[in-house]
Design an enzyme around this catalytic site. Sequence first.
Site, PDB file in Angstrom:
ATOM      1  N   CYS A 114      14.422  24.867  40.339  1.00  0.00           N
ATOM      2  CA  CYS A 114      15.362  25.368  39.332  1.00  0.00           C
ATOM      3  C   CYS A 114      15.056  24.676  38.000  1.00  0.00           C
ATOM      4  O   CYS A 114      14.409  23.632  37.969  1.00  0.00           O
ATOM      5  CB  CYS A 114      16.760  25.000  39.818  1.00  0.00           C
ATOM      6  SG  CYS A 114      18.069  25.241  38.626  1.00  0.00           S
ATOM      7  N   THR A 147      17.048  23.025  36.392  1.00  0.00           N
ATOM      8  CA  THR A 147      17.653  21.687  36.509  1.00  0.00           C
ATOM      9  C   THR A 147      16.663  20.697  37.114  1.00  0.00           C
ATOM     10  O   THR A 147      16.586  19.546  36.698  1.00  0.00           O
ATOM     11  CB  THR A 147      18.920  21.761  37.390  1.00  0.00           C
ATOM     12  OG1 THR A 147      19.758  22.800  36.875  1.00  0.00           O
ATOM     13  CG2 THR A 147      19.683  20.454  37.382  1.00  0.00           C
ATOM     14  N   HIS A 169      14.338  19.552  34.546  1.00  0.00           N
ATOM     15  CA  HIS A 169      14.963  18.507  33.719  1.00  0.00           C
ATOM     16  C   HIS A 169      14.990  17.161  34.456  1.00  0.00           C
ATOM     17  O   HIS A 169      14.764  16.119  33.850  1.00  0.00           O
ATOM     18  CB  HIS A 169      16.390  18.908  33.336  1.00  0.00           C
ATOM     19  CG  HIS A 169      16.453  20.008  32.313  1.00  0.00           C
ATOM     20  ND1 HIS A 169      15.899  19.880  31.055  1.00  0.00           N
ATOM     21  CD2 HIS A 169      16.997  21.240  32.359  1.00  0.00           C
ATOM     22  CE1 HIS A 169      16.105  21.007  30.376  1.00  0.00           C
ATOM     23  NE2 HIS A 169      16.769  21.846  31.146  1.00  0.00           N
ATOM     24  N   HIS A 204      18.194  22.070  45.341  1.00  0.00           N
ATOM     25  CA  HIS A 204      19.545  22.548  45.660  1.00  0.00           C
ATOM     26  C   HIS A 204      19.601  24.058  45.901  1.00  0.00           C
ATOM     27  O   HIS A 204      20.675  24.595  46.110  1.00  0.00           O
ATOM     28  CB  HIS A 204      20.523  22.148  44.549  1.00  0.00           C
ATOM     29  CG  HIS A 204      20.158  22.715  43.217  1.00  0.00           C
ATOM     30  ND1 HIS A 204      19.307  22.073  42.353  1.00  0.00           N
ATOM     31  CD2 HIS A 204      20.494  23.873  42.609  1.00  0.00           C
ATOM     32  CE1 HIS A 204      19.155  22.813  41.270  1.00  0.00           C
ATOM     33  NE2 HIS A 204      19.860  23.918  41.414  1.00  0.00           N
ATOM     34  N   CYS A 209      36.276  16.985  45.498  1.00  0.00           N
ATOM     35  CA  CYS A 209      37.165  16.226  46.383  1.00  0.00           C
ATOM     36  C   CYS A 209      38.178  17.115  47.099  1.00  0.00           C
ATOM     37  O   CYS A 209      38.642  16.797  48.183  1.00  0.00           O
ATOM     38  CB  CYS A 209      37.864  15.110  45.598  1.00  0.00           C
ATOM     39  SG  CYS A 209      39.277  15.671  44.617  1.00  0.00           S
ATOM     40  N   CYS A 265      40.690  20.398  41.280  1.00  0.00           N
ATOM     41  CA  CYS A 265      40.480  21.110  42.543  1.00  0.00           C
ATOM     42  C   CYS A 265      41.705  21.958  42.865  1.00  0.00           C
ATOM     43  O   CYS A 265      41.571  23.102  43.304  1.00  0.00           O
ATOM     44  CB  CYS A 265      40.176  20.123  43.666  1.00  0.00           C
ATOM     45  SG  CYS A 265      38.518  19.416  43.529  1.00  0.00           S
ATOM     46  N   CYS A 277      35.977  18.601  38.787  1.00  0.00           N
ATOM     47  CA  CYS A 277      36.432  17.454  39.594  1.00  0.00           C
ATOM     48  C   CYS A 277      35.642  16.203  39.220  1.00  0.00           C
ATOM     49  O   CYS A 277      34.412  16.237  39.139  1.00  0.00           O
ATOM     50  CB  CYS A 277      36.208  17.788  41.078  1.00  0.00           C
ATOM     51  SG  CYS A 277      36.526  16.425  42.196  1.00  0.00           S
ATOM     52  N   ARG A 323       7.371  39.481  31.207  1.00  0.00           N
ATOM     53  CA  ARG A 323       8.770  39.395  31.637  1.00  0.00           C
ATOM     54  C   ARG A 323       9.625  40.487  30.992  1.00  0.00           C
ATOM     55  O   ARG A 323      10.576  40.965  31.593  1.00  0.00           O
ATOM     56  CB  ARG A 323       9.310  38.015  31.311  1.00  0.00           C
ATOM     57  CG  ARG A 323       8.657  36.966  32.194  1.00  0.00           C
ATOM     58  CD  ARG A 323       9.125  35.594  31.902  1.00  0.00           C
ATOM     59  NE  ARG A 323       8.567  34.677  32.882  1.00  0.00           N
ATOM     60  CZ  ARG A 323       9.056  33.483  33.137  1.00  0.00           C
ATOM     61  NH1 ARG A 323      10.116  33.062  32.471  1.00  0.00           N
ATOM     62  NH2 ARG A 323       8.508  32.704  34.032  1.00  0.00           N
TER      63      ARG A 323
HETATM   64 ZN    ZN Z   1      19.655  25.734  40.272  1.00  0.00          ZN
HETATM   65 ZN    ZN Z   2      38.628  17.122  42.864  1.00  0.00          ZN
END
Ligand code: ZN
Ligand code: ZN
Length: 346
Positions: A41, A43, A46, A63, A93, A99, A107, A201
């Site tokens: 990704c 991310t 990075h 991920h 959490c 949340c 969170c 693209r």
């Molecule tokens: Zn991602």
């Molecule tokens: Zn939370």
Amino acid sequence: MLKKMKAAMFVEPKKIEIQKVNIPEISDDEVLIKVKYCGICGTDVHIYNGEYSRDQLPLIAGHEFSGIVEKVGSKVKRFKGGERVTADVNLSCGTCYYCRHDQPLMCSEMRQLGIHMNGAFAEYVKVPQDKVYVLPENIDFKGAALLEPISCVVRAAKKHNLKFAESVAIIGDGAIALMHLQMAKILGAAPIILIGLDENRMKKAKKLGADYVIKSNSNMYEKVKALTEGRGADLVIESVGLKITNEQSFGLVRPGGRIMPFGIASDDCVVGYKPLDMVLKELTMISTVAGAKNDLADAITLVQYNKFKLDDYKTTIMPLEKISDAFNVLKTDSNVLKVLIKIDNE
Ligand SMILES: [Zn+2]
Ligand SMILES: [Zn+2]
């Protein structure tokens, strides 16, 4: 079962080592997943460059993954082992103010697999059972590795609330921009205008259903106006993450319209805007950071029923051992929209 596994350890910026590390130990309500594919990704780029999550290194990133349930904790009821799955990587959490108010991504305890804790560029990854989603039969492991980014686009769509017959201008021609394009099509937006730079693209964007594909240059403002009866786009989605593209949003949106900055910008990127324009034109800005709650399930449904098509997302598959090289492929071949790391489990 082996006690050790292969993992791509992001040791320091621009340095990944394939290491033998302990297989994660699961707690009572966790599931151990044998990873099949994990996508790279923006991310991760990075993180690799040391621009993001640097304080978490050394880290096993990754991920956007799919795999098979290998082992379940003693309190896990939903899985037995052997299920084909993917997972929501945002672990919040569940009890704090955010949340409780349906904003789990805010969170303060929020941790993301592969970003704040070890992820899936490894043979195994552990995930709390309530974050694990079963894959329908017609989504293969490769396609499933694209579901997490689609879930981000699903959440974006729930917030920008693009409606049928509304115009949208999407700035960018990367994998995520093309996902926003498909989502706009699902929602019945028209015209859908994609603003890009890369010929390959942009052709792909046309194939995926863009009504107009425009080259990013100083004439694009007039072109978008001409395509929207002189107004500008009802919604502008910025899917690049640069100062200039964020500034362009203001020139492309119609008075009374909405702007969504979506591309991940660097930490030092600051964009100027004219408050007077903002007020006089009653502009709205909307943003989202990831998929949350039911967004991954919705992404699965859209792919399962072929509303969201994955065939055109040309992926390059590389083995875990070549992960460092994989970071260069995206830069050098614009035909490749996504690199998937294939994990050959021993
Ligand atoms: Zn991602
Ligand atoms: Zn939370």
